[in-house]
Design a protein around this motif. Sequence first.
Motif, short mmCIF file in Angstrom:
data_model
loop_
_atom_site.label_atom_id
_atom_site.label_comp_id
_atom_site.label_asym_id
_atom_site.label_seq_id
_atom_site.Cartn_x
_atom_site.Cartn_y
_atom_site.Cartn_z
N ALA A 159 0.45 -1.30 -0.18
CA ALA A 159 -0.22 -0.09 -0.10
C ALA A 159 0.44 1.39 -0.33
O ALA A 159 0.29 2.01 -0.81
N ILE A 165 2.75 1.75 -3.64
CA ILE A 165 1.60 1.37 -4.82
C ILE A 165 1.74 3.00 -5.08
O ILE A 165 1.31 3.18 -6.83
N LEU A 223 5.13 11.11 0.71
CA LEU A 223 4.33 11.48 2.05
C LEU A 223 4.64 11.18 3.19
O LEU A 223 4.12 12.06 3.74
N ARG A 250 -2.32 12.76 6.72
CA ARG A 250 -1.73 12.27 5.80
C ARG A 250 -0.14 11.84 6.89
O ARG A 250 0.54 11.95 6.19
N ILE A 254 1.07 9.00 7.85
CA ILE A 254 1.10 7.69 7.16
C ILE A 254 1.72 5.96 8.61
O ILE A 254 1.63 5.79 8.84
N VAL A 314 -1.35 5.97 10.75
CA VAL A 314 -2.33 5.42 9.97
C VAL A 314 -2.61 3.95 9.73
O VAL A 314 -2.83 2.32 10.21
N VAL A 358 -3.36 0.83 11.62
CA VAL A 358 -3.94 -0.42 11.03
C VAL A 358 -3.21 -1.56 10.86
O VAL A 358 -4.01 -3.03 11.60
N MET A 372 -6.26 1.77 4.69
CA MET A 372 -5.10 2.48 4.00
C MET A 372 -4.06 1.85 2.23
O MET A 372 -3.51 3.62 2.10
N PHE A 373 -5.24 1.60 1.71
CA PHE A 373 -5.05 1.86 0.58
C PHE A 373 -5.54 3.25 -0.08
O PHE A 373 -4.66 4.28 -0.95
N VAL A 377 -5.53 6.22 1.88
CA VAL A 377 -4.70 7.25 2.03
C VAL A 377 -3.59 7.12 1.14
O VAL A 377 -3.16 8.68 0.71
N VAL A 378 -3.21 6.20 0.38
CA VAL A 378 -1.98 6.63 -0.48
C VAL A 378 -2.27 7.05 -1.53
O VAL A 378 -1.56 7.30 -2.20
N LEU A 379 -3.32 6.14 -1.89
CA LEU A 379 -3.76 6.00 -3.52
C LEU A 379 -3.69 7.84 -3.83
O LEU A 379 -4.16 8.34 -4.54
#
Lengths: 324, 308
Positions: free
Chosen positions: A26, A29, A36, A288, A290, A293, A297, B157-158, B160-162
């Motif tokens: 993730a 990607i 970030l 944001r 990261i 997060v 998660v 999760m995806f 937030v990044v995408l």
Amino acid sequence: MWTFIVRRLLQSVIVILGVTLISFIALQIGGDPTYLFVSERATDEEIAMVRRALGFDQPLHIQYLTYLGNVAQGDFGNSLSYRQPAMEIVLGALPATIELTIFAMLFAIVLAIPFGVFAALYRGTAVDGSIMTMAMFGQSVPNFWLGIMMILFFGLYLGWLPISGHVPFLMPLLRGDFVTAFTNLPQTIYYLILPGVAVAFYSLSRNARLVRSSMLEVLGQDYVRTARSKGISEYAVITHHALRNAWLPVVTMIGLEFGFLLGGVVVIETVFSYPGIGRLVFNAINQRDIPLVQASVIVLSVIFIVLNLVVDLVYARIDPRVKL
Amino acid sequence: MTDMASDGLTTLSPQRESNFRRELKRAVRSMVAAKWPVLALVVLGAVLIVAIFGPLLAPLDPNRQNIMLRLAEPMAEGPRGATFWLGSDALGRDVLSRLLYGARISLLVGVCAIFVGGAIGTVAGLVAGYFGGRIDDVFMRLGDIQLAFPFILLAIMFLVVLGPGVVNLILVLGIGQWVTYARIVRAQTLSLREKEFVEAARALGDSTTSIIFRTILPNIVAPLTVIASFNVASVILAEAALSFLGLGVPPEVPTWGSMLAESREQLIANKWWLAVFPGLAIVLTVLSFNIIGDWLRDFLDPRLKERG
């Protein structure tokens, strides 16, 4: 028994590895993850420095192994907004989330049984109809909207229940301060009612339907007829003979239920400004942040996986039909 | 022969045509008898019309801000003699217009995500079930890992990044659903692959692709439609939740979930209309999909009806 436990443990380890792999993917990607972690005004040198510092200039497999090693030690890096280790912040918010989830789970399971049983016993009547309509409705309402409506009605219009906040119970308990914990308990519950009901309503509805249908199936079985023909009171037939088997499917779902509720908690905590991981994730998303997060998660997922493991093991012990 | 045709075993014959009509008649009769599904269908029809013709129906521009007329109550007078039927929001935008535009995103995302998830899941399930062995193991373990992960966390999760966006939302929600389809399709394929008509196709020298997609797949369509209709409901709920968290589509596109997110700031001030109407729109849509799904399940598999 031991082979089962070992196999299940191995499976859980693989799944946890899968979770870290997914979260690693993730991160990658969206292109170079360095961006970030830097501000939009960062210069090229600053970006290059951050990239080196965070190891994003290494080959991918090395990056993953490093990431895995750090995660294994509970190191997710510093939260970008709090400037503290992300893990510490998550662990600080965890007890409140666990309180909410357990409360919601009790609510969803304990109430589902009488609802489901009554609907099955009075099948086709108005009782059944209203319970099932309610359940259908419950499966169609977004939990956060239910939360908002309850805030408007019970909180603001009637003024019966608090619409935000949290009184800690687990935190003092874990610190060994039993007096504070138990004097807090009534207040803890009082503050949990609205968010708890909002989180649990969907599960309650689904469980009630589940109990009803398995109860209907059980009531048609021979052993229930036998019990009745022996002249046992209807109450005893239902509680001792029928219900005992009818609620097994609900037990099976407890593990999955927990994960489902955790998902709901993330959204509901935001609605009620409840200081748990959910609100943390929400704020982290908006900033944001990261590392925060990811830490949240992964912690939630690992809890979910471990709980599922425990439920499976317990279930294997109480249901003799599960062959080990 | 007629029985076989209703199972979709023959490809095209006059019987099949008349059978289709008979089935359709039976479906309509069963629907009318159950009453609620008819109402649900009407609601969904209305939502569909709104989603397609929203811009024509909306009384005002959904993004037109009007600070002088902010937080107007429902039925209040709007700009240039127009009426804020459902009130206006904190920026003075018309709630009704935003609601009508919002139907688009909900339906579009819901239906597209189902197609993405359904397509991936069906192909994976067919391949896993037909070939078995290692490829089966790989797909199913992947599915296990994904299900061991609370879905909303994965999506968070995806996204937030995408970054937010309709396509990303559809992909993430779709990929979140594939396992459900894969498992059901795999189980069906496993039992179908041993059936005589599949063996017959094999004996006739049909290619593997043809056997999988032309012989087996048509027999799995019924359970797939049932899952899909329930699935649309849960995907719409998930979309609303993600939009609520600010992970849905960009902020300038009105969605029901993001309208609810914006309503939160006005709750204490008791601006109830900002929260009530978008929520009702979601509930009505999702409820209708659930009712149709329930009915479809009973209709396609009457054995289940007994068990409620």
